[in-house]
Design a protein around this motif. Structure first.
Motif, PDB file in Angstrom:
ATOM      1  N   TYR A 378       0.815  -1.213   0.000  1.00 25.05           N
ATOM      2  CA  TYR A 378       0.000   0.000   0.000  1.00 25.05           C
ATOM      3  C   TYR A 378       0.849   1.264   0.000  1.00 25.05           C
ATOM      4  O   TYR A 378       0.594   2.206  -0.751  1.00 25.05           O
ATOM      5  CB  TYR A 378      -0.923  -0.018   1.219  1.00 25.05           C
ATOM      6  N   ARG A 379       1.878   1.279   0.822  1.00 24.40           N
ATOM      7  CA  ARG A 379       2.642   2.516   0.979  1.00 24.40           C
ATOM      8  C   ARG A 379       3.577   2.804  -0.188  1.00 24.40           C
ATOM      9  O   ARG A 379       4.168   3.866  -0.251  1.00 24.40           O
ATOM     10  CB  ARG A 379       3.455   2.462   2.284  1.00 24.40           C
ATOM     11  N   ASP A 380       3.705   1.855  -1.087  1.00 28.22           N
ATOM     12  CA  ASP A 380       4.581   2.035  -2.240  1.00 28.22           C
ATOM     13  C   ASP A 380       3.829   2.812  -3.324  1.00 28.22           C
ATOM     14  O   ASP A 380       2.769   2.401  -3.772  1.00 28.22           O
ATOM     15  CB  ASP A 380       4.998   0.635  -2.728  1.00 28.22           C
ATOM     16  N   ARG A 381       4.392   3.951  -3.726  1.00 26.93           N
ATOM     17  CA  ARG A 381       3.700   4.821  -4.683  1.00 26.93           C
ATOM     18  C   ARG A 381       3.424   4.154  -6.012  1.00 26.93           C
ATOM     19  O   ARG A 381       2.482   4.507  -6.715  1.00 26.93           O
ATOM     20  CB  ARG A 381       4.542   6.063  -4.970  1.00 26.93           C
ATOM     21  N   ASP A 382       4.293   3.225  -6.400  1.00 24.03           N
ATOM     22  CA  ASP A 382       4.133   2.609  -7.711  1.00 24.03           C
ATOM     23  C   ASP A 382       3.188   1.409  -7.681  1.00 24.03           C
ATOM     24  O   ASP A 382       2.910   0.833  -8.721  1.00 24.03           O
ATOM     25  CB  ASP A 382       5.506   2.159  -8.246  1.00 24.03           C
ATOM     26  N   LEU A 482      -6.242  -7.859   1.634  1.00 21.57           N
ATOM     27  CA  LEU A 482      -5.266  -6.756   1.625  1.00 21.57           C
ATOM     28  C   LEU A 482      -5.506  -5.870   2.835  1.00 21.57           C
ATOM     29  O   LEU A 482      -6.365  -4.995   2.808  1.00 21.57           O
ATOM     30  CB  LEU A 482      -5.387  -5.943   0.336  1.00 21.57           C
ATOM     31  N   THR A 483      -4.740  -6.117   3.889  1.00 24.05           N
ATOM     32  CA  THR A 483      -5.087  -5.489   5.156  1.00 24.05           C
ATOM     33  C   THR A 483      -4.140  -4.360   5.542  1.00 24.05           C
ATOM     34  O   THR A 483      -4.193  -3.882   6.662  1.00 24.05           O
ATOM     35  CB  THR A 483      -5.062  -6.546   6.276  1.00 24.05           C
ATOM     36  N   ASP A 484      -3.285  -3.912   4.613  1.00 22.90           N
ATOM     37  CA  ASP A 484      -2.310  -2.898   5.017  1.00 22.90           C
ATOM     38  C   ASP A 484      -2.780  -1.469   4.776  1.00 22.90           C
ATOM     39  O   ASP A 484      -1.977  -0.556   4.678  1.00 22.90           O
ATOM     40  CB  ASP A 484      -0.953  -3.143   4.332  1.00 22.90           C
TER      41      ASP A 484
ATOM     42  N   TYR B 141      -8.305  14.123  -0.388  1.00 26.41           N
ATOM     43  CA  TYR B 141      -6.953  13.663  -0.078  1.00 26.41           C
ATOM     44  C   TYR B 141      -6.382  13.016  -1.328  1.00 26.41           C
ATOM     45  O   TYR B 141      -7.077  12.481  -2.163  1.00 26.41           O
ATOM     46  CB  TYR B 141      -6.953  12.684   1.094  1.00 26.41           C
ATOM     47  N   ARG B 142      -5.085  13.103  -1.438  1.00 29.89           N
ATOM     48  CA  ARG B 142      -4.414  12.498  -2.576  1.00 29.89           C
ATOM     49  C   ARG B 142      -3.350  11.546  -2.063  1.00 29.89           C
ATOM     50  O   ARG B 142      -2.606  11.882  -1.154  1.00 29.89           O
ATOM     51  CB  ARG B 142      -3.746  13.565  -3.439  1.00 29.89           C
ATOM     52  N   TYR B 143      -3.294  10.383  -2.695  1.00 32.68           N
ATOM     53  CA  TYR B 143      -2.180   9.513  -2.408  1.00 32.68           C
ATOM     54  C   TYR B 143      -0.936  10.140  -3.018  1.00 32.68           C
ATOM     55  O   TYR B 143      -1.019  10.789  -4.054  1.00 32.68           O
ATOM     56  CB  TYR B 143      -2.380   8.141  -3.027  1.00 32.68           C
ATOM     57  N   ASP B 155      -0.730   9.707   3.387  1.00 31.58           N
ATOM     58  CA  ASP B 155      -0.340   8.316   3.206  1.00 31.58           C
ATOM     59  C   ASP B 155      -1.429   7.365   3.639  1.00 31.58           C
ATOM     60  O   ASP B 155      -1.566   6.288   3.116  1.00 31.58           O
ATOM     61  CB  ASP B 155       0.935   8.021   4.003  1.00 31.58           C
ATOM     62  N   ASN B 156      -2.186   7.787   4.628  1.00 31.97           N
ATOM     63  CA  ASN B 156      -3.133   6.852   5.204  1.00 31.97           C
ATOM     64  C   ASN B 156      -4.445   7.545   5.530  1.00 31.97           C
ATOM     65  O   ASN B 156      -4.471   8.569   6.193  1.00 31.97           O
ATOM     66  CB  ASN B 156      -2.534   6.255   6.470  1.00 31.97           C
TER      67      ASN B 156
END
Lengths: 531, 227
Positions: A378-382, A482-484, B141-143, B155-156
């Motif tokens: 999830y935290r990965d922009r790509d 997908l729990t992140d 909000y924008r990722y 981010d979240n």
């Protein structure tokens, strides 16, 4: 009369502003301008610029397919070099993998959990190689005349490579009509691509689940792009090529985030009228919503248990079929589970992947070995959420050296250790590992494995796309795994919800108690007064 | 009660604002908790659409309401005071059961009792802004992306979502209690009637003191504030 005006004004004062707001914010009617442009573009079918039947060099009677290649390359002088550097010929790609550095991986040397891999089985596997004669490690990758041009460029639909012939067609009177084939060569046709890409793994739709013969005859419900009642697009309409480098990646064998083919290439990143849907595309791949199910026409293999192979009935090998005619057990391959209309599983994916190599150690503390790993979170922009077919199975590994095993399955003759002929696991493993060559301890066991294959085809009509609620739901949604990250409608903070409910209950109880005391005391008060 | 006098307490806009706000909060809460998967009614997609439309309606209404409060000076009604705060609390807790008079007299320039002042001020400067801001962040909000403006990257979603949910519970509890307290006027329906028609019967002598400074409610009838 006057008494009516007030409520009417009042009503209008509430309803009118809401109506205005609604009208102002209302989205315009769907605008299909882009889709119409694309339709117009792909409605025009390509016509070849030359008629190959008129070339003198193609008029002769070819006795040997290498001669065809030589004729092709005499005009298309640089294409040989291009193809010799393409994955269709090399079966490997140069890629950087974190932790491994620059690697040269591909079908040539990777394991999978279908037929475990090509090494020691080339004679059979190379029926799908764009070349002639890759029988063993001695194959010359630098000889341009070893390229098979017509396997892709045949437009007659009659060219066929022979089984167990290392990529050669049959020759002589039983072989294909080379003269007719070279007279009409052109852009690859879907059926030609499908010969290998639909049939991989041993039969139609066995491997991918979203690539099968049904695409050639199906309607919009099967695939909106290739629909016979639609645009009837070809594979190469999307999988365009430049210098024989074809766009599109298959991550069971690929590793790097290059040369990918994306829906956005044609449809842009904001194809929806509703902005809220366009925003989804930042984190969700188009395929996730637009391919609600795969294996829409024919079943695909979901599970392959090698551990049950080599069983015999009355001393003979045997097969068991299910009611649809799919093989569910065969002595040479083990047990299979098939499925149709399959809901994909979902993963974060950033376009890069790793593979479990023959030289890697198996971590037996893990219950399941991942044959390939799709990177992403999830935290990965790509990263985006993509649909995948997960093919599960059990396959042999070296119980002492803790490495995955390449088995020898095929040979022309019995007695040379090929599992499919001799039904002897030990021999098969010894021969397979000796061929590579890699050590084998002599003790094998079976381990559960998973292979992750992104699903990209069988795009459904927009009306059948995955609905909001299928993911935005508390229990058992499509994205339950997908729990992140936090997803509205699925996730909540239990403590907060409990506290909130408690607050409401206490407020309500307070009201009840307060009003009850009020009622009682006012009755008492009234009673006193009346006395 | 002394001689009663019908007074036009709630102006047209005030009532318009109040009832629209009531309707919008109801719609927002109802669709919001459906989006929270607390129940199924409209379906998730429709609930989100209605919730977003209602949110914009609410924001537009708030803009007008702020303008109205500033231009009419009505904002002064919400200046908090501690005077009579205890008496007012004691009235709701005890006095009301003994038919004791309201400790705070409602006048045109001081419509709210000290408790109302505190609660409504809290709503206006804390809870509604929290809901609006977290709601707007929810919408906009924008990722993080390659070419995005870093300051609106989030981010979240979780923290926003939890704040928005918590605010929703508080607002809902407020609405519940508010609905009940409507019945604690001179008569059970007098407050409701006043907010519908604008007219309310107030004690006559209070209306003479209209030049009394706002923020200092009258207290001359507070004969028995304690039990």
């Amino acid at each position: 009369m006057k008494s009516y005006t007030k409520p009417i004004t009042f009503f209008l004062a509430i309803v009118a502003p809401l109506l205005i707001v609604t009208l102002v914010l209302r989205k315009p009617e769907p605008d299909h301008e882009l889709l119409n442009t694309l339709r117009a573009k792909y409605a025009v079918k390509r016509k070849p610029g030359v008629d190959h039947s008129k070339f003198e060099i193609l008029q002769k009677n070819f006795t040997n397919p290498h001669e065809i290649t030589a004729a092709c390359l005499s005009c298309h002088t640089e294409r040989g070099e291009e193809l010799m550097n393409s994955a269709h010929f090399t079966w490997e790609r140069e890629a950087f993998i974190p932790g491994r550095g620059v690697t040269y991986l591909g079908k040539k040397n990777l394991v999978n959990n279908f037929c475990t891999g090509v090494q020691s089985n080339e004679g059979s596997c190379m029926k799908c190689h764009a070349g002639y004669g890759w029988n063993d490690k001695s194959f010359d990758f630098s000889n341009p005349y070893n390229i098979d041009c017509v396997v892709c460029h045949d437009n007659t639909g009659t060219y066929e490579k022979a089984s167990g012939a290392a990529g050669y067609p049959k020759m002589g009177p039983e072989g294909p009509d080379f003269k007719a084939i070279v007279a009409s060569v052109g852009q690859p046709k879907s059926a030609g691509c499908g010969t290998c890409h639909f049939g991989g793994g041993g039969g139609n739709n066995v491997k991918h689940g979203d690539l099968e013969l049904g695409l050639l005859t199906g309607g919009r419900d099967v695939d909106v792009h290739m629909a016979v009642d639609g645009l009837n697009m070809n594979c190469v309409d999307c999988h365009t090529a430049e210098n024989h480098k074809i766009k599109g990646r298959y991550y069971a064998v690929s590793s790097s985030n290059t040369q990918r083919l994306n829906c956005e290439d044609c449809h842009t990143e904001t194809p929806h009228q509703q902005n809220i849907l366009n925003e989804h595309s930042i984190k969700v791949a188009c395929q996730t919503c637009h391919i609600p199910v795969y294996a829409k026409v024919n079943a695909t293999k979901m599970y392959w248990d090698w551990a049950t192979a080599t069983r015999k009935k009355d001393g003979k090998e045997y097969e068991v079929l299910d009611e649809d005619g799919n093989i569910v057990y065969t002595s040479i391959k083990g047990d299979f589970v098939w499925d149709k209309m399959v809901k994909p599983e979902y993963l974060w994916f950033n376009g890069t992947a790793d593979h479990h190599l023959l030289t890697d150690k198996v971590d037996t503390s893990q219950n399941i070995l991942k044959i390939n790993t799709l990177f992403g979170e999830y935290r990965d922009r790509d990263s985006k959420i993509i649909p995948v077919k997960v093919h599960r199975g059990r396959q042999p590994y070296d119980a002492e050296n803790l490495t995955i095993i390449q088995a020898k399955l095929w040979d022309k003759d019995k007695g040379k250790g090929a599992l499919w002929l001799d039904l002897d696991w030990e021999r098969s493993i010894e021969e397979g590992m000796a061929y590579i060559p890699l050590p084998y301890s002599g003790k094998h066991s079976f381990i559960k494995t998973e292979m992750f294959m992104p699903v990209n085809h069988m795009v459904s009509p927009a009306a059948e796309a995955v609905t909001c609620k299928e993911c935005h739901t508390r229990e058992n949604g499509r994205l339950a795994g997908l729990t992140d990250f936090y997803m509205p409608g699925r996730d909540r903070n239990r403590t907060l919800d409990l506290a909130g409910q408690l607050l409401l209950i206490l407020s309500f109880l307070g009201i009840v108690v307060h009003s009850a005391i009020r009622a009682l005391s006012s009755r008492k008060h009234n009673t006193i007064q009346s006395h | 009660m002394s001689t009663n006098n019908r007074v036009y307490v709630y102006k047209g806009f005030e009532r318009f604002w109040h009832w629209n706000q009531a309707l919008l909060i109801f719609v927002l809460a109802f669709t919001g908790f459906e989006i929270h998967s607390s129940y199924d009614f409209f379906g998730f997609e429709t609930a989100v659409k209605i919730h977003n439309y209602a949110a914009w309606g609410f924001i537009i209404l708030i803009v007008f309401a702020i303008f109205w409060h500033v231009t009419t000076g009505e904002w002064k009604q919400y200046i908090p005071t501690t005077k009579n705060l205890k008496a007012q609390a004691e009235f709701y807790l005890f006095g009301i059961f003994r038919n004791a008079p309201h400790p705070t007299k409602k006048t045109l320039i001081s419509k709210l009792n000290p408790l109302q002042r505190l609660v409504y001020l809290g709503l206006k400067v804390l809870f509604i802004p929290i809901m609006v801001i977290s709601g707007l962040l929810f919408m906009f909000y924008r990722y993080p992306q390659g070419d995005s403006i870093a300051i609106i990257n989030i981010d979240n979603l979780e923290i926003i979502a939890l704040i928005h949910t918590a605010g929703a519970f508080v607002l809902l509890a407020f609405v519940l209690v508010h609905l009940y307290l409507i019945t604690t006027g001179h008569t059970i329906t007098s407050n409701l009637k006043a907010m519908i028609t604008g007219w309310e019967e107030l004690d006559e002598e209070d209306q003479k003191d209209q030049d009394q400074p706002i923020g200092k409610p009258e207290n001359e009838h507070d004969e028995n504030p304690k039990i």
